[in-house]
Write a protein that holds these residues in place. Sequence first.
Motif, PDB file in Angstrom:
ATOM      1  N   GLN A   1       0.856  -1.194   0.000  1.00 13.55           N
ATOM      2  CA  GLN A   1       0.000   0.000   0.000  1.00 13.55           C
ATOM      3  C   GLN A   1       0.885   1.234   0.000  1.00 13.55           C
ATOM      4  O   GLN A   1       1.839   1.337   0.761  1.00 13.55           O
ATOM      5  N   LYS A   2       0.551   2.169  -0.888  1.00 12.07           N
ATOM      6  CA  LYS A   2       1.357   3.388  -0.931  1.00 12.07           C
ATOM      7  C   LYS A   2       1.026   4.299   0.244  1.00 12.07           C
ATOM      8  O   LYS A   2      -0.125   4.361   0.677  1.00 12.07           O
ATOM      9  N   LEU A   3       2.037   5.007   0.731  1.00 18.11           N
ATOM     10  CA  LEU A   3       1.793   6.005   1.771  1.00 18.11           C
ATOM     11  C   LEU A   3       1.235   7.257   1.112  1.00 18.11           C
ATOM     12  O   LEU A   3       1.394   7.474  -0.086  1.00 18.11           O
ATOM     13  N   LYS A   4       0.596   8.082   1.946  1.00 19.72           N
ATOM     14  CA  LYS A   4       0.009   9.294   1.395  1.00 19.72           C
ATOM     15  C   LYS A   4       0.863  10.498   1.748  1.00 19.72           C
ATOM     16  O   LYS A   4       1.111  10.763   2.924  1.00 19.72           O
ATOM     17  N   LEU A   5       1.300  11.192   0.710  1.00 19.44           N
ATOM     18  CA  LEU A   5       2.063  12.425   0.921  1.00 19.44           C
ATOM     19  C   LEU A   5       1.220  13.606   0.449  1.00 19.44           C
ATOM     20  O   LEU A   5       0.745  13.616  -0.680  1.00 19.44           O
ATOM     21  N   VAL A   6       1.045  14.570   1.349  1.00 19.49           N
ATOM     22  CA  VAL A   6       0.332  15.779   0.964  1.00 19.49           C
ATOM     23  C   VAL A   6       1.320  16.941   0.966  1.00 19.49           C
ATOM     24  O   VAL A   6       2.086  17.100   1.919  1.00 19.49           O
TER      25      VAL A   6
ATOM     26  N   TYR B   1       4.838   6.856  -2.713  1.00 16.35           N
ATOM     27  CA  TYR B   1       3.753   7.707  -2.232  1.00 16.35           C
ATOM     28  C   TYR B   1       2.659   7.938  -3.268  1.00 16.35           C
ATOM     29  O   TYR B   1       2.911   7.969  -4.473  1.00 16.35           O
ATOM     30  N   GLU B   2       1.481   8.143  -2.714  1.00 14.81           N
ATOM     31  CA  GLU B   2       0.381   8.708  -3.478  1.00 14.81           C
ATOM     32  C   GLU B   2       0.451  10.200  -3.130  1.00 14.81           C
ATOM     33  O   GLU B   2       0.356  10.561  -1.968  1.00 14.81           O
TER      34      GLU B   2
ATOM     35  N   GLU C   1       0.916  12.886 -15.684  1.00 14.07           N
ATOM     36  CA  GLU C   1       1.798  11.757 -16.020  1.00 14.07           C
ATOM     37  C   GLU C   1       2.352  11.082 -14.779  1.00 14.07           C
ATOM     38  O   GLU C   1       2.571   9.881 -14.761  1.00 14.07           O
ATOM     39  N   ASN C   2       2.599  11.861 -13.754  1.00 12.86           N
ATOM     40  CA  ASN C   2       3.201  11.289 -12.564  1.00 12.86           C
ATOM     41  C   ASN C   2       2.171  10.912 -11.501  1.00 12.86           C
ATOM     42  O   ASN C   2       2.524  10.623 -10.362  1.00 12.86           O
TER      43      ASN C   2
END
Lengths: 810, 101
Positions: free
Chosen positions: A2-7, A30-31, A71-72
């Motif tokens: 599971q990707k971590l969430k970066l804000v 990260y998402e 794209e990213n």
Amino acid sequence: MQKLKLVVVGNGMAGMKVVEELLKIGPDLYEITVFGAEPYPNYNRIMLSPVLAGEQKFEDIILNSLGWYEENGIRLHLGKKVLRIDRQRRIVEAEEGMEVEYDRLLLATGSSPFILPVPGRDLDGVIAYRDIQDTEKMIETAEKHRHAVVIGGGLLGLEAANGLRLRGMDVTVVHLASWLMERQLDRHAGKMLQCELEKRGLKFLLEKKTEALLGNEGRVCGVRFSDGGEIPADLVVMAVGIKPNTQLAESAGIHCNRGIVVDDTMQTFDPKIYAVGECVSHRGTSYGLVAPLFDMAKVCANHLAMMGIGRYAGSFTATKLKVTGIDLFSAGKFEGDEHSEEIVLNDVAGGVYKKITIRDGKIVGTVLYGDTVDGQWYFRMLKEGQDIGEIRGNLMFGQSHLGNAGHEGRVQASSMTDDMEVCGCNGVCKGTITKAIKEKGLFTLEEVRKHTKASSSCGSCTGLVEQILASELGGGYSPKTSAEKPLCACTEHTHADLRKAIREEKLLSIPEVMAFMNWKTQNGCSTCRPALNYYLISTWPHEAMDDPQSRFVNERVHANIQKDGTFSVVPRMYGGITNPEQLRRIADVADKYRVPMVKVTGGQRIDLLGVRREDLPAIWSDLDMPSGYAYGKSIRTVKTCVGTEFCRFGTQDSTGLGIMLEQAFDRMWAPHKVKMAVSGCPRNCAESTIKDVGIIGVESGWEIYVAGNGGIKAEVSQFLAKVKTKEEAMEYSGAFLQLYREEAYYLERTVHWIGRVGLDYARSRVAEDEENRRALYQRLLYALSGERDPWKSVVERERKPLFESLMVEA
Amino acid sequence: MENWIKVCELEDIPQLGARVVKGKSCEIALFREGDRIYALHDKCPHKGGPLSQGIVSKGRVTCPLHGMNIGLEDGRAISPDEGCTETFSVRIEEGAVYISL
């Protein structure tokens, strides 16, 4: 996984640089969600002045297009302010009730212009100079109105004033201090700048305190000062400073002290929250220039990627004004005190003023006006804390090496037109470089090298390219020194770190080094592998693994590759002495293999050019002479003059010593090529004074000179020591070379290494410390003992896969 | 229809190295990284340098003449370099390397 969430809060240059770096080193971690208060993608804020001045358009300065975010896989919320951070629930709340969870939060909220608390500050026509909206407003106002007043005579204020003037407005700059840019310039330079800007039509009111902005029907119409004076104004631009945006962090209870307080890993007091850019306070300092922000971003990305190496230790910054045609540069503590001295050059008529402030033999600050060619050089010495004792007398006259060869002697990029060639190796013109910097958003020398190839071959135009970068980017450009630069993109470690680790941890192979030093790539690259290979074999001779696949082709096949893929063969002729028998064999080989060209080299050898790879082993076998190492980062040749044997002026046996040296140090690998010479008298016919080690015979013995160079930048060698006998000359030369082998960085010639560590250092280790000299010399002899001639080794091998091709019928 | 030609054993190509295959019409460079083999026309799109003599790393080869980086998989120059060189299909079977011309 599971990707971590970066804000990320803040869609500006610092925040997006972190994201870019993070995508490079940990693309799948990260998402990422990004909030930007402005309704635009990330643009190059330091290029706002050229937009205002009409030299560029907004489209030209966009760094990341909307497509890039897509794209990213980055979720981008533009024009949406983040209102609150809930650290307990790890949620950010944005406008319109939006909530986003985070595992890591990055604050890159930037700064806001400081608005003077005077009556009338809310009037229409009163703006700051911070973003593209301000810029557009200024452009729009310039079309309709006449009088502009810029409050603040600092960097930003003057760039704004210049832009408005170019847009046709009548501009007055109001400044509180008694000269312009008082934090970057001393009074003298400040006055010169004012004089130049007045010639361009700007007006100045110094030592004036603004008391009120006067209005008429809601729009500004004038400015009143504390002395009672008034001037008309249709537009007032406040450029009196910036303050870090900390409201969001503060409201969440994150420790702030003027800026958001971060440690050397860019972490705030909440370990899940990082901060970079103009909004932070690092070791008590906030930065407003782009170079420090990028350094911060790299470190931050590294920690977000959980690599956990890299620290931000603060930046030295230098200033350059982005006003076309005005050259000024300032760095460090240029205002002297009772402990410092100053060297000043003041050419009033010529419009040149230079001041270097020195303390304890080191540069601590500089102000340059009119001629800033050497700014980056002084700045580098300032950052490195280099002792300037030896060069003090010449300091003011500059480095004067820029463009020595291949640029018609030009040293000033600003005087070049766009169609003039900067890089003579790769044929790159100034216009190509400036265009790439603007269009591709380049910030560093490495990026310019990659995109344009300028300065990527011989490097003699590096100074010119740096000047172009500096003038395009203004304060945005800050050159890195090789001491602090990572070896390549595969690692965070510097040359010095790697040498130390290999020595102290006794690492013996490239995979071991890469594992121990947390290499980011599996097999490294063509920059790091050859360097590591050299460090290993020079530190642990007879023990470390020499990896042929980590050597450049020339060292792998023991011949010099030519432009058409053929090779050149140079057999060893010790001291440049040969005989009829050798010459006959060379002639026979040239006939038998139809060698297209036979040439005498600059190092007194014979070069057979145009040899096919497949023929190399057979040619070596027929020649039956040792390899001349003309292809390697190694001892090349020892050039000699005739000496006492025949010459009527000779005082010493130069050929004899030359042969001794070349035989003793044959097959010696080094950080770069090593050229030597021995002359038999001070007439110096062997040109000893431009060699890495050059020896000159005098009646009473031998003088040893080191760190000369005859290439791109001619450098006269420096005196190391005087000795009596040939044996002593061998020991001193060998010890010097071993010190170079052990301590220089890969691809650093002796001249650059000595430039970095100082001749005094080499003298103290080689000339003045007998025990150390002996030890160095013994280590060199040990390293060279048992080294085999590479040509002979290949000839004796049964299979020669490197040289033979596989044949197929089709 | 593809025509597979056996050129050598896998072991004949050094790790992170290359061998040159000479055919009638052109020279082909065989690169090895791990147990992957790549076949490219042995000619850099920049100035025709022999790619087989370059340094191999992370799926690319650095041309020995001017340092252009060429992707081994698709023969394309790695940005910001530009250009492309021809690639050939490779198959490894029981330790032998086959190419299709």
